[in-house]
Scaffold this motif. Structure first.
Motif, PDB file in Angstrom:
ATOM      1  N   LEU A  47       0.855  -1.186   0.000  1.00 26.43           N
ATOM      2  CA  LEU A  47       0.000   0.000   0.000  1.00 26.43           C
ATOM      3  C   LEU A  47       0.889   1.234   0.000  1.00 26.43           C
ATOM      4  O   LEU A  47       1.807   1.341   0.819  1.00 26.43           O
ATOM      5  N   SER A  48       0.629   2.140  -0.931  1.00 30.63           N
ATOM      6  CA  SER A  48       1.362   3.407  -1.023  1.00 30.63           C
ATOM      7  C   SER A  48       0.354   4.537  -1.126  1.00 30.63           C
ATOM      8  O   SER A  48      -0.786   4.336  -1.550  1.00 30.63           O
ATOM      9  N   TRP A  49       0.776   5.728  -0.773  1.00 29.17           N
ATOM     10  CA  TRP A  49      -0.123   6.870  -0.912  1.00 29.17           C
ATOM     11  C   TRP A  49       0.686   8.130  -1.198  1.00 29.17           C
ATOM     12  O   TRP A  49       1.868   8.213  -0.894  1.00 29.17           O
ATOM     13  N   LYS A  50       0.001   9.090  -1.799  1.00 35.59           N
ATOM     14  CA  LYS A  50       0.635  10.355  -2.177  1.00 35.59           C
ATOM     15  C   LYS A  50      -0.173  11.506  -1.586  1.00 35.59           C
ATOM     16  O   LYS A  50      -1.369  11.641  -1.838  1.00 35.59           O
ATOM     17  N   VAL A  51       0.487  12.322  -0.790  1.00 36.77           N
ATOM     18  CA  VAL A  51      -0.115  13.505  -0.190  1.00 36.77           C
ATOM     19  C   VAL A  51       0.884  14.642  -0.298  1.00 36.77           C
ATOM     20  O   VAL A  51       2.082  14.440  -0.078  1.00 36.77           O
ATOM     21  N   ASN A  52       0.411  15.831  -0.646  1.00 40.85           N
ATOM     22  CA  ASN A  52       1.284  17.008  -0.728  1.00 40.85           C
ATOM     23  C   ASN A  52       2.476  16.782  -1.657  1.00 40.85           C
ATOM     24  O   ASN A  52       3.588  17.249  -1.407  1.00 40.85           O
ATOM     25  N   GLY A  53       2.250  16.006  -2.727  1.00 39.78           N
ATOM     26  CA  GLY A  53       3.281  15.812  -3.733  1.00 39.78           C
ATOM     27  C   GLY A  53       4.307  14.749  -3.420  1.00 39.78           C
ATOM     28  O   GLY A  53       5.236  14.543  -4.198  1.00 39.78           O
ATOM     29  N   LEU A  54       4.197  14.077  -2.266  1.00 37.16           N
ATOM     30  CA  LEU A  54       5.171  13.056  -1.893  1.00 37.16           C
ATOM     31  C   LEU A  54       4.503  11.691  -1.787  1.00 37.16           C
ATOM     32  O   LEU A  54       3.387  11.564  -1.291  1.00 37.16           O
TER      33      LEU A  54
END
Length: 652
Positions: A47-54
């Motif tokens: 599981l991966s996620w992207k928040v605020n460009g990261l």
């Protein structure tokens, strides 16, 4: 806002990578709770996620997962129905500012259901529980490969899907914009039923990536013997829960299921009906032969049952199991247990109840296979699965609205056993093979497959022998198999399947113990260790990504890059492979292309200058400039010690 689904199916093992984009439409920074309806037979692996460009990666650690709702609040019933019986929850630690996007990418592996050459896959894309279920885009890519010819493939409910079939490979693509997503993605494909037997797939893994010393090789054998005209004599007992737990529609559905099964017995079968609430009743003193008169009497008996009293599961088995003592030694003894699985009197705890049933079976000196059919929208599935797993059966659950289709598949499989009490032997391994699961092997039924996974130390040719009983005689199926002595990137998923099956084996043992006993604690810790080491989520572990919010902008993603796929796929004659660099890397990346046999046919290079999206075009040719043949190819992107692999289909 956006849903991308990439599915790679290899011999009924599906790897799903889904990427979901959300927009924070509130007026303040918000913390996201991600919920996903994982299929029952699947295991989440990344599981991966992207928040605020990261981008960030979750890790699997000990502990139960959280909930999608805050403490003291209740879940929206429509959302609860969407999330199903085995949801995945993950609390994203970072806050998303107003009007910004949050992207979540989830990977999970599952063994697909198979019956008589038909395989089905489902992805939960019904977002009707949203106030506005319209997506900006829905992009689906499905690639199916295997050792048998694919005769048909359908993606139901989506007439715009592009489907291609070429012998043992098939693909489906779908790209929709501004799409109101109110149906699930359902894929059904059929395999040719000729030349059945056993297919074995194997690979060696670099020892640095294997967390134990049980062998760097992983293999999976899919066994489906060519059916004969012989049918094993069977003794059935249909156990029907008529307690107050089953009041109303649930009991009527259970009665309908029992009547359907009895009406479809084979000539020569024997059967009985045991109904139970606080106490148990029985249609006949012992099993009676299946004929028109006994069938009609049993149906009348079932029709007149009413819901009343408490649910005494242990007492019901006290009545049902001893009846098999009079069954012939060479018969298949089958209990079909119809209930929602919530005992309210008698033995109440799962370990004690499973042990009690096991002791009853042992006293009969017969092998009794217990198949649990959970009826209703609220089922104690863990209890039912433990009872069945301990007695070489399977458990299924059918809600009020989907009972009929599940019932037909369930009963079609179990009423025609072709190999009982199966035992696996390996000839020529010289101690090379071990850790084979499931253990014990399940019985084999007409139109079904037996899937076994194991470990090995070095490649060689071996002979797999599956021994058991049919029609009272010992039967052996023998298959020669080659275990590869080299890494094949297309079979890396075998590590996950092996770990999943071993975890299930250990969980079956755990639930038969007092959870506070020393033995149970040791098993618990072993299960957690395998789950963490192999990156396969289980009920004792969860994804975590706890981060100090003040330091989140300083975090460097764990993955230096990720593949974004290739387009078009299928393709002819060329395709563009894209990947995203997630760290400030500079230098040369290598992209290697392999055929289905694991042979390297082309190496491409690209120079990377920092974070961003890059593309590499493959013109469909090998190192010598010759055009590659139609078929499935694997591309592997490498940089330093990190590697990522995906599939593509060249179709001329």
């Amino acid at each position: 806002q956006q849903c991308d689904v990439n599915v790679q199916i290899s011999n009924q093992v599906a790897i799903t990578v889904t990427t979901l984009k959300y927009i924070n439409q509130s007026e303040s920074a918000t913390q996201t709770v991600f919920g996903f309806p994982l299929p029952m037979e699947s295991s989440a692996t990344a599981l991966s996620w992207k928040v605020n460009g990261l981008w960030y990666n979750a890790v699997i650690e000990p502990g139960s997962q959280g909930s999608v709702t805050p403490p003291g609040t209740s879940m929206n019933p429509s959302l609860d129905a969407h999330l199903g019986k085995t949801p995945l929850f993950f609390n994203i630690p970072q806050f998303a500012p107003p009007n910004t996007e949050v992207i979540v990418q989830l990977t999970y592996v599952e063994l697909l259901s198979y019956s008589n050459g038909n395989v089905s896959y489902s992805y939960p894309s019904d977002y009707d529980y949203f106030e506005n279920p319209t997506l900006d885009s829905l992009n689906v890519s499905i690639l199916v490969t295997g050792s048998r010819q694919i005769t048909s493939l359908n993606l139901t409910g989506f007439p715009g899907a592009v489907v291609t079939i070429d012998s043992s490979t098939a693909g489906a693509t779908l790209n929709l914009n501004n799409f109101t997503s109110t149906v699930n993605i359902e894929v059904n494909y059929s395999l040719a039923m000729q030349n059945l037997g056993a297919d074995t797939f194997s690979t060696l893994i670099d020892h640095s990536n294997v967390p134990d010393d049980l062998g760097d090789g992983f293999f999976m054998s899919v066994v489906e013997p060519q059916p004969s005209g012989n049918v094993i004599q069977k003794y059935f007992t249909f156990m029907l829960d008529r307690s107050n737990n089953m009041f109303g529609t649930t009991l009527q559905q259970a009665k309908n299921a029992a009547i359907y099964m009895i009406s479809n017995l084979n000539p020569g079968d024997y059967f009985n009906v045991v109904d139970f609430s606080t106490a148990a009743g029985t249609f006949a003193v012992n099993h009676v032969p299946y004929n028109e008169q006994n069938r009609d009497l049993a149906i009348c008996y079932i029709t007149n049952l009413d819901a009343q009293g408490l649910c005494n599961i242990s007492g019901a088995f006290d009545t049902a199991v001893p009846q098999f003592i009079s069954a012939p030694a060479n018969a298949a003894n089958i209990i079909v247990f119809l209930t929602n699985g919530f005992p309210t009197v008698g033995i109440l705890t799962t370990p004690e109840l499973v042990t009690h049933i096991n002791n009853l079976v042992q006293e009969t000196e017969r092998n009794v296979n217990i198949f649990s059919f959970g009826v209703g929208n609220n089922v104690a599935f863990q209890l039912l699965s433990q009872i069945s797993a301990a007695n070489q059966g399977i458990a299924v659950s059918a809600g009020i609205n989907d009972l009929q289709s599940i019932l037909i598949d369930f009963y079609t499989n179990i009423r025609n056993p072709i190999l009982l009490d199966a035992v696996l032997t390996v000839v020529g391994s010289v101690g090379n093979i071990g850790e084979i699961y499931p253990n014990p092997l399940p019985n084999l039924y007409l139109g079904n497959q037996m899937i076994v996974c194991g470990r090995y130390h070095a490649g060689q040719t071996i002979t797999l022998g599956i021994e058991g009983y049919a029609l009272g005689s010992q039967v052996t199926y023998s298959y020669e198999s080659k275990l590869n002595n080299a890494p094949l990137p297309q079979y890396v998923f075998l590590m996950k399947i092996w770990a999943k099956l071993k975890i299930e084996y250990l969980m079956n043992q755990y639930y038969q113990l007092d959870p506070y006993s020393t033995e149970a604690i040791v098993l618990h810790d072993q299960i957690v260790q395998i789950s963490v080491d192999y990156g396969v989520l289980c009920s004792f572990t969860s994804f975590t990504g706890e981060t100090d919010i003040e330091d989140e902008l300083a975090i460097v993603p764990l993955k230096p890059f990720k593949l974004r796929g290739n387009y078009p796929n299928p393709f002819n004659p060329e395709t563009s492979i894209s990947f995203e660099v997630l760290s400030p890397l500079h230098g040369s990346f290598s992209l290697k292309i392999y055929n289905l046999r694991g042979q390297l046919i082309r190496t491409l290079h690209v120079t990377v200058n920092g974070m961003g999206v890059y593309q590499i075009v493959w013109d469909g040719k090998d190192e010598l400039g010759n055009s590659a043949a139609s078929g499935v190819y694997y591309y592997s992107l490498e940089s330093g010690s990190f590697q990522s692999t995906a599939k593509m289909l060249l179709m001329k």
